[in-house]
Design an enzyme around this catalytic site. Structure first.
Site: not given
Ligand code: ATP
Length: 322
Positions: A11, A22, A72, A102-103, A125-127, A129, A154, A171
Site C-alpha cells: 500500500g 533521500a 502487489r 510493510g511486512d 506503511t500507514i498501518d 504494523d 463530531r 489491517r
Molecule cells: P501494506 O501493509 O502497507 O499494504 P505490505 O508491504 O505489507 O504493505 P503486501 O501486499 O502484504 O503489502 O506485500 C507487498 C508485496 O510483497 C506482495 O504483493 C508480494 O509481492 C510481496 N510479499 C508479500 N508477502 C510475501 C511473502 N510472504 N513472501 C514473499 N513475498 C511477499
C-alpha cells in the site's frame, strides 16, 4: 557497492517519496548509481528499472503516494519469480536494493536476500504494523488525516445526537484506531487486539447517553471482527439513538506527509544507503525511543507486536461519561 536500487511496495504511504528522494540523493552523493524500480516487485520482474538523477526526485518531498508507483505482486510469492528478480538485478549490475513497504514487502525482500541481493527494509506503511520499529512512514500523516475526519464528524453527530462508528484502516493492527481515537476523544475504541462484544459496546454508549452526552463516537479498526453497518443497526436498536457507520477508505492513504513522516523517511532511507555503501548484509531500519536503529531483516520480522494497552485504557477512562 556501486549500483543500488530502490522500490516502493504494498500500500502507498505518505512519505514514500521523501524516502525515494533521500535514497537517490544520498547515493549519488556517495558516488553510486541509483536505480528506481517501478511498480514494486512487479516492475522488478518486468525489468522496469531506470537510472535516477539528482533532479529526477525534485519537488516530490511534499507529495503523498509514490512516484515509483507501487503494486502487489502475486508472482513474487513464488520462488522461481524471486530467482527471476535476482537475475534481473544482476543483469543491471545492482547488488543491493532498498525496499520501502510493510511486512509483506519485507518478507519478499527477505526471500530476495536469500538469492544474494542485499536488501534494506525502510518501513513504509500507514498501518504501523512492523513491530521492530516504533513508527512507520505514513502512520503519522494517516492518523492526522483521520483526526481531521473525526473532528468533522463530531460536529454533525453532536448536532443530530447520533452515534457514529468511524471505521479506519490498519489491517490487523489497531494502532490507527487507537491513536486517532485517543486524540480524537472517542468514547469507544475497537481494535483487533482487544475483545469486545456488542453488549459491551452498547453498555458503554448507554452509559454516555445516561450522563447527558449529545453523541457517541466509536472508532473501529477495519481488523475488528464486526461489520460496521451491522453494528450501527444493532446499536440503533439497542440504544434507541440513531447510529451511522462512516468508512473513509482510501482517503486515509493520501495527502502531503507530515514533518514527522518526512523526517522518518529521510533518515531511514539515508541510513539504508550508508549500509549498502558499506556492503552490509540485509537489514531493517527504524526508530526506537527516538533513536535510529538497524536490525537483521529476518530478526526484524520476528519481533512480536506490543499493543499499547495503556493508551487503550486511558481512552476508556476519558470516554466513559460521569
Ligand atoms: P501494506 O501493509 O502497507 O499494504 P505490505 O508491504 O505489507 O504493505 P503486501 O501486499 O502484504 O503489502 O506485500 C507487498 C508485496 O510483497 C506482495 O504483493 C508480494 O509481492 C510481496 N510479499 C508479500 N508477502 C510475501 C511473502 N510472504 N513472501 C514473499 N513475498 C511477499
Amino acid at each position: 557497492m556501486k549500483k543500488i536500487g530502490i522500490l516502493t511496495s504494498g500500500g502507498d504511504a505518505p512519505g514514500m517519496n521523501a524516502a525515494v528522494r533521500a535514497a537517490v540523493r544520498c547515493g549519488i552523493e556517495k558516488g553510486m548509481e541509483v536505480y528506481g524500480i517501478k511498480r514494486g516487485y512487479e516492475g522488478l520482474l518486468d525489468g522496469e528499472i531506470v537510472n535516477m538523477e539528482w533532479h529526477s526526485v525534485g519537488d516530490i518531498l511534499q507529495r503523498g503516494g509514490t512516484i515509483l508507483r507501487t503494486a502487489r505482486s502475486t508472482r513474487f510469492m513464488e520462488d522461481r519469480w524471486v530467482e527471476h528478480g535476482a537475475r534481473m538485478l544482476n543483469a543491471f549490475g545492482i547488488e543491493g536494493i532498498i525496499v520501502v513497504g510493510g511486512d509483506g514487502s519485507f518478507r519478499g525482500g527477505l526471500d530476495l536476500s536469500e538469492k544474494g541481493i542485499s536488501v534494506m527494509g525502510v518501513p513504509g506503511t500507514i498501518d504501523n504494523d512492523l513491530a521492530y520499529t516504533d513508527y512507520t512512514i505514513g502512520f503519522d500523516t494517516a492518523v492526522n488525516t483521520i483526526l481531521g475526519l473525526i473532528t468533522n464528524i463530531r460536529d454533525t453527530s453532536s448536532s443530530h445526537e447520533r452515534s457514529t462508528i468511524m471505521e479506519v484502516m490498519g489491517r490487523n493492527c489497531g494502532d490507527l484506531a487507537l491513536y486517532s481515537g485517543l486524540s480524537g476523544g472517542a468514547d469507544v475504541i475497537l481494535v483487533p487486539e482487544v475483545e469486545c462484544d456488542i453488549n459491551e459496546i452498547c453498555r458503554k454508549v448507554l452509559q454516555g447517553q445516561a450522563t447527558g452526552k449529545a453523541h457517541s463516537l466509536i472508532v473501529k479498526a477495519e481488523g475488528f471482527k464486526m461489520d460496521s453497518n451491522e453494528m450501527a443497526r444493532t446499536l440503533e436498536e439497542m440504544t434507541g439513538r440513531e447510529a451511522r457507520a462512516v468508512v473513509p477508505g482510501y482517503i486515509q492513504r493520501g495527502g502531503s506527509p507530515t514533518e514527522k513522516d518526512r523526517r522518518l523517511a529521510t533518515v531511514t532511507a539515508a541510513k539504508a544507503v550508508e549500509l549498502l555503501y558499506n556492503d552490509s548484509s540485509s537489514k531493517a531500519i527504524g526508530v526506537s525511543r527516538g533513536e535510529l536503529i538497524e536490525m537483521d531483516l529476518a530478526d526484524a520480522l520476528k519481533v512480536e507486536p506490543v499493543f499499547r494497552s495503556d493508551l487503550y485504557e486511558l481512552t476508556n477512562v476519558l470516554g466513559k461519561g460521569r
